[in-house]
Design a protein around this motif. Structure first.
Motif, PDB file in Angstrom:
ATOM      1  N   PHE A  24      56.591 -10.343 -75.603  1.00  0.00           N
ATOM      2  CA  PHE A  24      55.443  -9.460 -76.016  1.00  0.00           C
ATOM      3  C   PHE A  24      56.135  -8.152 -76.342  1.00  0.00           C
ATOM      4  O   PHE A  24      57.080  -7.841 -76.015  1.00  0.00           O
ATOM      5  CB  PHE A  24      54.286  -9.325 -75.064  1.00  0.00           C
ATOM      6  N   ASP A  25      55.344  -7.387 -77.509  1.00  0.00           N
ATOM      7  CA  ASP A  25      55.842  -6.138 -78.004  1.00  0.00           C
ATOM      8  C   ASP A  25      54.617  -5.498 -78.355  1.00  0.00           C
ATOM      9  O   ASP A  25      53.671  -5.946 -79.032  1.00  0.00           O
ATOM     10  CB  ASP A  25      56.627  -6.427 -79.160  1.00  0.00           C
ATOM     11  N   PHE A  26      54.501  -4.042 -77.874  1.00  0.00           N
ATOM     12  CA  PHE A  26      53.262  -3.322 -78.334  1.00  0.00           C
ATOM     13  C   PHE A  26      53.758  -2.457 -79.389  1.00  0.00           C
ATOM     14  O   PHE A  26      54.870  -1.860 -79.706  1.00  0.00           O
ATOM     15  CB  PHE A  26      52.884  -2.357 -77.299  1.00  0.00           C
ATOM     16  N   GLU A  27      52.730  -2.345 -80.431  1.00  0.00           N
ATOM     17  CA  GLU A  27      52.991  -1.181 -81.603  1.00  0.00           C
ATOM     18  C   GLU A  27      51.931  -0.355 -81.282  1.00  0.00           C
ATOM     19  O   GLU A  27      50.569  -0.524 -80.977  1.00  0.00           O
ATOM     20  CB  GLU A  27      52.547  -2.066 -82.837  1.00  0.00           C
ATOM     21  N   THR A  28      52.295   0.923 -81.133  1.00  0.00           N
ATOM     22  CA  THR A  28      51.723   2.161 -80.655  1.00  0.00           C
ATOM     23  C   THR A  28      51.365   3.174 -81.818  1.00  0.00           C
ATOM     24  O   THR A  28      52.206   3.099 -82.767  1.00  0.00           O
ATOM     25  CB  THR A  28      52.158   2.744 -79.506  1.00  0.00           C
ATOM     26  N   ALA A  29      50.344   4.054 -81.762  1.00  0.00           N
ATOM     27  CA  ALA A  29      49.945   4.928 -82.684  1.00  0.00           C
ATOM     28  C   ALA A  29      49.675   6.179 -82.014  1.00  0.00           C
ATOM     29  O   ALA A  29      48.788   5.872 -80.967  1.00  0.00           O
ATOM     30  CB  ALA A  29      48.941   4.518 -83.706  1.00  0.00           C
TER      31      ALA A  29
END
Length: 179
Positions: A24-29
């Motif tokens: 899994f991998d998070f994309e953050t803002a």
């Protein structure tokens, strides 16, 4: 590889089903208050998860858009986060991330402590790729370094990928953004 967007808890559960190993991998803002602050998206106190990618097999992946400002986001986020809390603490699933410390800080900000078994590919690279006297640094083990070394493939830069936008400003349904 293209990531297929998914929008419901059922789609997420179906994709992950009983997979014993999940990457899994998070994309953050950045949160609104910090949008103009450099690298705010890397700080769990100043940003949020825009979406999560999951993969259970080579060549297969899904993307769960959570807080995109453009395009469609997942439905039933409260129920999804309750289920994800169970998933990230499930001892029968091996969770894999590249820089698990990063993903863990965002989970911890939501009150979730990821549980073993887990595998951090960046930590593994630091241990494996060394000389007789020193370990590689965290910066030496990023994907932009490892992928060209092992696959003779150049990854695009962050700015080439997002074009000056934050991840939550990208359309999660755009084929360009799912590769």
């Amino acid at each position: 590889m293209l990531f297929k967007p998914i929008y419901t808890l059922q789609q997420l559960q179906t994709y992950l089903s009983d997979a014993p190993i999940v990457a899994f991998d998070f994309e953050t803002a950045p949160n609104e208050k910090y949008r103009n602050e450099d690298k705010a998206a890397l700080d769990a106190h100043k940003s949020h998860i825009a979406g999560i990618s999951f993969s259970v097999a080579e060549g297969s992946g899904v993307y769960l858009p959570i807080t995109h400002l453009v395009g469609q986001n997942a439905e039933g986020l409260t129920e999804i986060w309750v289920w994800l809390a169970g998933f990230f603490t499930n001892a029968s699933v091996t969770k894999i991330a590249h820089n698990l410390a990063f993903e863990s800080q965002f989970l911890y900000a939501r009150g979730i402590v990821v549980q073993e078994p887990c595998y951090d590919t960046i930590a593994a690279a630091q241990l494996v790729y060394k000389n007789d006297k020193e370990f590689r640094t965290l910066g030496d083990c990023g994907l932009k370094t490892l992928v060209p070394e092992y696959f003779d493939e150049q990854l695009p830069s962050y700015s080439d990928t997002v074009g000056g936008l934050h991840f939550d400003e990208l359309d999660p349904q755009s084929e360009k953004n799912l590769s």
